[in-house]
Design a protein around this motif. Structure first.
Motif, PDB file in Angstrom:
ATOM      1  N   LEU A 125       9.534  13.051  -4.209  1.00 29.06           N
ATOM      2  CA  LEU A 125       9.346  11.406  -4.311  1.00 29.06           C
ATOM      3  C   LEU A 125       9.060  11.143  -5.785  1.00 29.06           C
ATOM      4  N   ALA A 126       9.635  10.046  -6.282  1.00 26.61           N
ATOM      5  CA  ALA A 126       9.298   9.528  -7.571  1.00 26.61           C
ATOM      6  C   ALA A 126       9.664  10.323  -8.582  1.00 26.61           C
ATOM      7  N   ARG A 145      -0.004   9.531 -12.632  1.00 29.30           N
ATOM      8  CA  ARG A 145       0.289   8.226 -13.436  1.00 29.30           C
ATOM      9  C   ARG A 145       1.789   7.815 -12.988  1.00 29.30           C
ATOM     10  N   PHE A 146       1.946   6.540 -12.763  1.00 32.40           N
ATOM     11  CA  PHE A 146       3.310   5.798 -12.568  1.00 32.40           C
ATOM     12  C   PHE A 146       3.523   5.036 -13.687  1.00 32.40           C
ATOM     13  N   GLY A 147       4.033   5.495 -14.721  1.00 35.77           N
ATOM     14  CA  GLY A 147       3.981   4.676 -15.905  1.00 35.77           C
ATOM     15  C   GLY A 147       2.769   4.560 -16.689  1.00 35.77           C
ATOM     16  N   ALA A 148       2.166   3.417 -16.839  1.00 34.43           N
ATOM     17  CA  ALA A 148       0.944   3.209 -17.540  1.00 34.43           C
ATOM     18  C   ALA A 148      -0.251   3.257 -16.596  1.00 34.43           C
ATOM     19  N   PHE A 149       0.155   3.220 -15.292  1.00 35.85           N
ATOM     20  CA  PHE A 149      -0.807   2.943 -14.189  1.00 35.85           C
ATOM     21  C   PHE A 149      -1.221   4.260 -13.701  1.00 35.85           C
ATOM     22  N   HIS A 150      -2.503   4.531 -13.553  1.00 39.39           N
ATOM     23  CA  HIS A 150      -3.107   5.565 -13.093  1.00 39.39           C
ATOM     24  C   HIS A 150      -3.627   5.413 -11.577  1.00 39.39           C
ATOM     25  N   ALA A 151      -2.620   6.170 -10.728  1.00 43.88           N
ATOM     26  CA  ALA A 151      -2.733   5.747  -9.335  1.00 43.88           C
ATOM     27  C   ALA A 151      -3.905   6.949  -8.873  1.00 43.88           C
ATOM     28  N   VAL A 152      -3.962   7.893  -9.497  1.00 42.88           N
ATOM     29  CA  VAL A 152      -5.144   8.814  -9.107  1.00 42.88           C
ATOM     30  C   VAL A 152      -5.640   9.428 -10.370  1.00 42.88           C
ATOM     31  N   GLY A 201     -10.457   4.878   1.559  1.00 40.22           N
ATOM     32  CA  GLY A 201     -10.529   3.858   0.473  1.00 40.22           C
ATOM     33  C   GLY A 201      -9.679   2.681   0.979  1.00 40.22           C
ATOM     34  N   ALA A 202      -9.691   1.788  -0.009  1.00 40.47           N
ATOM     35  CA  ALA A 202      -9.128   0.225   0.281  1.00 40.47           C
ATOM     36  C   ALA A 202      -7.549   0.701   0.157  1.00 40.47           C
ATOM     37  N   ASN A 203      -6.841  -0.440   0.460  1.00 40.26           N
ATOM     38  CA  ASN A 203      -5.201  -0.392   0.013  1.00 40.26           C
ATOM     39  C   ASN A 203      -4.946  -0.077  -1.323  1.00 40.26           C
ATOM     40  N   GLY A 204      -4.228   0.714  -1.740  1.00 34.57           N
ATOM     41  CA  GLY A 204      -3.932   1.108  -2.970  1.00 34.57           C
ATOM     42  C   GLY A 204      -5.077   1.853  -3.887  1.00 34.57           C
ATOM     43  N   ALA A 205      -5.821   2.386  -3.330  1.00 36.02           N
ATOM     44  CA  ALA A 205      -6.905   3.100  -3.830  1.00 36.02           C
ATOM     45  C   ALA A 205      -6.467   4.592  -4.286  1.00 36.02           C
ATOM     46  N   GLY A 206      -5.119   5.086  -3.741  1.00 34.72           N
ATOM     47  CA  GLY A 206      -4.568   6.465  -4.287  1.00 34.72           C
ATOM     48  C   GLY A 206      -4.877   7.458  -3.253  1.00 34.72           C
ATOM     49  N   LYS A 207      -4.915   7.148  -1.940  1.00 35.61           N
ATOM     50  CA  LYS A 207      -5.028   8.291  -0.702  1.00 35.61           C
ATOM     51  C   LYS A 207      -3.743   8.794  -0.695  1.00 35.61           C
ATOM     52  N   SER A 208      -2.773   7.992  -0.456  1.00 39.21           N
ATOM     53  CA  SER A 208      -1.376   8.400  -0.108  1.00 39.21           C
ATOM     54  C   SER A 208      -0.885   9.466  -1.383  1.00 39.21           C
ATOM     55  N   THR A 209      -1.074   8.694  -2.531  1.00 42.94           N
ATOM     56  CA  THR A 209      -0.823   9.644  -3.765  1.00 42.94           C
ATOM     57  C   THR A 209      -1.343  11.005  -3.794  1.00 42.94           C
ATOM     58  N   THR A 210      -2.623  11.040  -3.477  1.00 41.78           N
ATOM     59  CA  THR A 210      -3.285  12.374  -3.473  1.00 41.78           C
ATOM     60  C   THR A 210      -2.709  13.239  -2.288  1.00 41.78           C
ATOM     61  N   SER A 265       3.177  11.737   7.568  1.00 43.75           N
ATOM     62  CA  SER A 265       3.035  10.767   6.576  1.00 43.75           C
ATOM     63  C   SER A 265       2.714   9.400   7.241  1.00 43.75           C
ATOM     64  N   GLN A 266       2.415   8.505   5.989  1.00 44.34           N
ATOM     65  CA  GLN A 266       1.742   7.253   6.647  1.00 44.34           C
ATOM     66  C   GLN A 266       2.655   6.290   7.476  1.00 44.34           C
ATOM     67  N   ARG A 267       4.043   6.395   6.970  1.00 41.95           N
ATOM     68  CA  ARG A 267       4.952   5.806   7.521  1.00 41.95           C
ATOM     69  C   ARG A 267       5.656   6.254   8.858  1.00 41.95           C
ATOM     70  N   ASP A 296      -1.941  11.496   7.022  1.00 38.89           N
ATOM     71  CA  ASP A 296      -2.094   9.920   6.444  1.00 38.89           C
ATOM     72  C   ASP A 296      -2.210   8.844   7.281  1.00 38.89           C
ATOM     73  N   GLU A 297      -3.352   8.335   7.329  1.00 40.24           N
ATOM     74  CA  GLU A 297      -3.570   7.391   8.230  1.00 40.24           C
ATOM     75  C   GLU A 297      -2.931   7.310   9.341  1.00 40.24           C
ATOM     76  N   PRO A 298      -3.176   8.529  10.174  1.00 39.10           N
ATOM     77  CA  PRO A 298      -2.353   8.585  11.491  1.00 39.10           C
ATOM     78  C   PRO A 298      -2.589   7.687  12.596  1.00 39.10           C
ATOM     79  N   THR A 310      -8.017   7.465   6.266  1.00 40.46           N
ATOM     80  CA  THR A 310      -8.127   6.511   7.213  1.00 40.46           C
ATOM     81  C   THR A 310      -8.840   5.110   6.633  1.00 40.46           C
ATOM     82  N   HIS A 311      -8.513   4.064   7.271  1.00 45.27           N
ATOM     83  CA  HIS A 311      -9.384   2.840   7.006  1.00 45.27           C
ATOM     84  C   HIS A 311     -10.448   2.762   8.103  1.00 45.27           C
ATOM     85  N   TYR A 312     -10.587   3.524   8.897  1.00 43.85           N
ATOM     86  CA  TYR A 312     -11.479   3.321  10.104  1.00 43.85           C
ATOM     87  C   TYR A 312     -12.898   4.486   9.857  1.00 43.85           C
TER      88      TYR A 312
HETATM   89  N1  ATP Z   1       6.177   5.650  -6.896  1.00 43.60           N
HETATM   90  C1  ATP Z   1       5.358   4.869  -7.228  1.00 43.60           C
HETATM   91  N2  ATP Z   1       5.632   4.133  -8.280  1.00 43.60           N
HETATM   92  C2  ATP Z   1       4.867   3.417  -8.728  1.00 43.60           C
HETATM   93  N3  ATP Z   1       3.471   3.008  -8.238  1.00 43.60           N
HETATM   94  C3  ATP Z   1       3.063   3.665  -7.233  1.00 43.60           C
HETATM   95  C4  ATP Z   1       4.032   4.619  -6.697  1.00 43.60           C
HETATM   96  N4  ATP Z   1       3.534   5.319  -5.346  1.00 43.60           N
HETATM   97  C5  ATP Z   1       2.185   4.529  -5.608  1.00 43.60           C
HETATM   98  N5  ATP Z   1       2.170   3.886  -6.432  1.00 43.60           N
HETATM   99  C6  ATP Z   1       0.891   2.959  -6.792  1.00 43.60           C
HETATM  100  O1  ATP Z   1      -0.171   3.508  -6.783  1.00 43.60           O
HETATM  101  C7  ATP Z   1      -1.396   2.866  -6.131  1.00 43.60           C
HETATM  102  C8  ATP Z   1      -2.014   3.912  -5.024  1.00 43.60           C
HETATM  103  O2  ATP Z   1      -0.923   4.071  -3.933  1.00 43.60           O
HETATM  104  P1  ATP Z   1      -1.276   4.681  -2.717  1.00 43.60           P
HETATM  105  O3  ATP Z   1       0.038   4.739  -1.780  1.00 43.60           O
HETATM  106  O4  ATP Z   1      -1.925   6.303  -3.183  1.00 43.60           O
HETATM  107  O5  ATP Z   1      -2.564   4.054  -2.031  1.00 43.60           O
HETATM  108  P2  ATP Z   1      -3.240   4.351  -0.581  1.00 43.60           P
HETATM  109  O6  ATP Z   1      -4.673   4.661  -1.008  1.00 43.60           O
HETATM  110  O7  ATP Z   1      -2.609   5.379   0.153  1.00 43.60           O
HETATM  111  O8  ATP Z   1      -3.149   2.760  -0.018  1.00 43.60           O
HETATM  112  P3  ATP Z   1      -2.709   2.496   1.563  1.00 43.60           P
HETATM  113  O9  ATP Z   1      -4.074   2.308   2.257  1.00 43.60           O
HETATM  114  O10 ATP Z   1      -2.189   1.024   1.217  1.00 43.60           O
HETATM  115  O11 ATP Z   1      -1.773   3.422   2.141  1.00 43.60           O
HETATM  116  C9  ATP Z   1      -0.797   1.513  -5.561  1.00 43.60           C
HETATM  117  O12 ATP Z   1      -1.389   0.763  -6.426  1.00 43.60           O
HETATM  118  C10 ATP Z   1       0.780   2.097  -5.585  1.00 43.60           C
HETATM  119  O13 ATP Z   1       1.295   0.665  -5.749  1.00 43.60           O
END
Ligand code: ATP
Ligand code: MG
Lengths: 380, 309
Positions: free
Chosen positions: A379-380, B13-20, B37-46, B83-85, B160-162, B192-194
């Motif tokens: 992915l990505a 990192r995604f570009g300049a953004f540190h997801a984890v 973690g909250a939405n976007g905290a980096g759970k799925s990325t990990t 996967s989450q989806r 992932d958030e099953p 999980t969120h729960y």
């Molecule tokens: N392929 C990508 N390209 C750019 N940014 C990404 C990519 N994947 C994730 N992100 C960003 O990284 C951050 C963390 O995303 P992640 O999916 O890990 O969050 P999460 O904790 O699983 O959130 P959620 O509870 O919504 O599932 C988010 O801000 C997301 O927008």
């Protein structure tokens, strides 16, 4: 892991993808229609619509000579079904108006003195005017009319010289299409065009759809490899494609009286290679497109343009500028059109068609390789 | 014995953004590890990095003893991933989905049949084998996805958030299935969120903006981060009451929860009777329910205070 074990797993995983893909296909009415319904519909519409067999073309005859000879010339045009006399203006200037009003598509002008010149053995000029605004139609009209006039000329020459050396028109098209029936000449191009566009569209959605639905991420988490995904997706559509080709070819032969003078094996192998290439092209598009919408558009464009313009279907490839000729050589359509004409009309075998097989084979391999490499398993 | 998962200084990192960013933890074999973690905290990325789906940009991670960056394919063979989806093929039946994923892991013929028979038995899906997946309610679809992930008997399970968007009864059944696998020796990494779900986990990690802000067993975290008493309060004049309590001496934190809010206090400075009296001054109809601190309280403390790992 041992080599046979690896091969076995490769086969199992490819088979799993193929079985799944086949189930998708047979459950989806749109896929079935696209594969088996649309080709026949297209063949009927185009086959009869652009049936370049021009019949009963309205013609204006301006006979200023008014002799038995000039009337014989006119009859030579109208005894077939190609032309009907729609107007007999006295003034040649009238013809222009008739063309503009689309009353006629062609005009024959026989000037005064035609019979006299002819009898004296000199050049006897007659004028044939054809409406050029319908390019393809005009060519057929021109072909029909000049053939009729030439035949008439030969007939008279033969009558006068007692059947000696009649001039022979050495036109390739006439040789293999003696009745000058254009359907026979155009239907192979049409078949290639239909199989091409449908083949590309059949697979263009498959990967993009999985990507959109989120299935791809789950698939990537399994040990299934890229080539296994590609081959697994290719195989069921190849079977569907062959069924489609059979349908289209049978229809072309039954309805448009296409002959099959060569071997079925040569035709089958060529069709298999062509279909595999088209399907792999669709897979490549699908794996890089990212969305179903982009994939559909890219799929349609990338098969429609080469399928119509660069295949020799309408415009002969040999007459194209170098750049277009080079571009045409990349796509498989021109090889398949050539192969179809060769095996169906001329009865050619491998010895004459190996170049087409080479072109089809290289494209097929390249497309599978590109699709596999373009498919990122991360992915990505 | 080595850890099932070992993560050190992991970053993406995604570009300049540190997801984890700079995440370090280990998960022992046979453990259920909860990743919150909250939405976007980096759970799925990990989780994607750990499953070999995404390359890390910093640090390293080993799963089942294999480096995820160096041998993602080896990792994939040893793990199950949900996967989450929604990740099933909706037009295929339950059995056809299982057939496909079984084949994807290289099983065929009798071996595949045996595994499918066993897994539909284990997950209670036998009667639904020939149902189209898309016709099933969300709770059952998640169970089919779990069956897919378990079919090849993975030693590690990544979920992932099953249970997102699933009714409480189905969630309990789902978690019971997961715990049964853990008793048979599997290791589970679950996001999980729960927070109630996280209570079942042996240890939890809390993610805030890509960083691991807290790590420990639920009991440890509660004791360390939210000591003292905790109350659930319901009142029609919620906003007013919340503000008043927040300003009261001895109150450590006030945060909304469900229809009401939670109050944590220092028992040495504010006892239950005084707190109740203070509430009734503002809203005589306010309802108070005493209780102990929950992971939800921990999470709010971590988010508010930046956290202590
Ligand atoms: N392929 C990508 N390209 C750019 N940014 C990404 C990519 N994947 C994730 N992100 C960003 O990284 C951050 C963390 O995303 P992640 O999916 O890990 O969050 P999460 O904790 O699983 O959130 P959620 O509870 O919504 O599932 C988010 O801000 C997301 O927008
Ligand atoms: Mg997520």
């Amino acid at each position: 892991m041992s080599a046979p074990g690896r091969l076995r797993r490769f086969a199992i995983r490819t088979g799993a993808v193929a079985a799944k893909e086949a189930t998708h296909a047979v459950r989806d009415p749109r896929t079935l229609y696209l594969a088996l319904g649309m080709p026949v519909v297209l063949l009927v519409i185009f086959g009869f619509g652009i049936s370049f067999d021009v019949e009963d073309v309205p013609i204006a005859v301006v006979d200023q000579d008014r002799t038995p000879d000039s009337r014989a010339l006119e009859r030579s045009l109208t005894t077939g079904h190609e032309f009907v006399v729609a107007a007999r203006p006295d003034d040649p200037a009238e013809v222009d108006r008739l063309f503009r009003e689309r009353t006629v598509s062609a005009a024959l002008v026989v000037p005064r003195g035609f019979a006299r010149e002819w009898a004296a053995g000199r050049r006897a000029p007659v004028q044939l005017l054809v409406d050029g605004s319908d390019g393809v139609g005009a060519q057929s009209v021109l072909g029909n009319a000049s053939a009729a006039l030439r035949a008439e000329g030969r007939r008279r020459l033969a009558a006068e010289t007692g059947g000696a050396a009649a001039p022979l028109a050495a036109e390739v098209r006439l040789l293999f299409n003696p009745a000058l029936r254009s359907a026979v000449f155009f239907v192979p191009g049409l078949i290639a065009y239909i199989l091409y566009i449908v083949g590309v569209l059949l697979t263009a959605l498959t990967i993009a759809r999985e990507q959109e639905r989120g299935n791809l991420e789950q698939l990537f988490a399994t040990p299934v490899g890229r080539l296994e995904v590609m081959l697994g997706k290719l195989l069921p559509y190849l079977a569907l494609g062959l069924l489609q080709a059979l349908l289209v070819l049978a229809f072309g032969m039954a309805v448009f009286e296409m002959p099959l003078r060569g071997s079925l094996g040569v035709l089958g192998l060529g069709t298999l290679l062509f279909l595999a290439g088209a399907l792999a092209q669709g897979l490549f598009i699908s794996s890089v497109a990212g969305s179903q919408q982009v994939a559909t558009q890219a799929g349609a464009l990338s098969s429609l343009l080469p399928g119509v313009l660069l295949s020799g279907f309408v415009f002969p490839v040999e007459n194209m500028p170098l750049l277009l000729r080079a571009l045409a050589s990349v796509f498989p359509a021109r090889y398949y059109v050539d192969l179809l004409r060769g095996v169906m009309l001329r009865g050619n075998g491998f010895d004459a068609l190996w170049g087409d097989f080479l072109g089809l084979g290289v494209f097929c391999l390249a497309a599978v390789a590109l699709a596999t490499l373009g498919f990122r398993r991360r992915l990505a | 014995m080595t850890d099932a998962i070992a993560v050190e200084g992991l970053g993406r990192r995604f570009g300049a953004f540190h997801a984890v960013r700079d995440v370090t933890f280990t998960v022992a074999r046979g453990e259920i590890f909860g990743y919150l973690g909250a939405n976007g905290a980096g759970k799925s990325t990990t989780i994607r990095i750990l499953c070999g789906l995404l390359a890390p940009t910093a640090g390293r991670a080993t799963v089942a003893g294999l480096d995820v960056a160096a041998d993602p394919e080896g990792v994939k063979r040893r793990i199950g991933y949900m996967s989450q989806r929604f990740s099933l093929y909706p037009d295929l039946t339950v059995a056809e989905n299982l057939d496909f994923f079984g084949g994807a892991y290289g099983f065929s013929g009798r071996a595949l049949r045996r595994r499918i028979d066993a897994i539909v038995e284990e997950t209670g899906l036998r009667a639904l084998r020939d149902s189209a997946t898309q016709s099933l309610p969300a709770g059952l679809q998640q169970r089919v996805a779990l069956a897919n992930a378990l079919l090849h008997d993975p030693e590690l399970l990544f979920l992932d958030e099953p249970t997102a968007g699933v009714d409480p009864a189905s969630r309990r059944e789902f978690l019971a299935l997961v715990r049964r696998r853990v008793r048979r020796g599997a290791t589970v990494f679950l996001t999980t969120h729960y927070m109630d779900e996280a209570e079942y986990c042996g240890r939890v990690g809390m993610m805030v903006d890509g960083r691991l802000a807290a790590l420990g067993t639920p009991a440890e975290l509660k004791q360390r981060l939210v000591p003292g008493d905790a109350w659930s309060v319901r009142s029609a004049r919620r906003a007013e009451l919340q503000a008043a309590l927040a300003a009261t001496d001895g109150v450590r934190a006030v945060h909304p929860h469900g229809a009401g809010f939670r109050v944590r206090c220092d028992p040495a400075r504010l006892d239950g009777a005084t707190l109740a009296a203070r509430c009734r001054e503002i809203d005589p109809a306010a309802e108070l329910e005493p209780g102990t601190a929950t992971l939800d309280d921990v999470f709010h403390a971590v988010v508010a205070g930046g956290g202590v790992a």
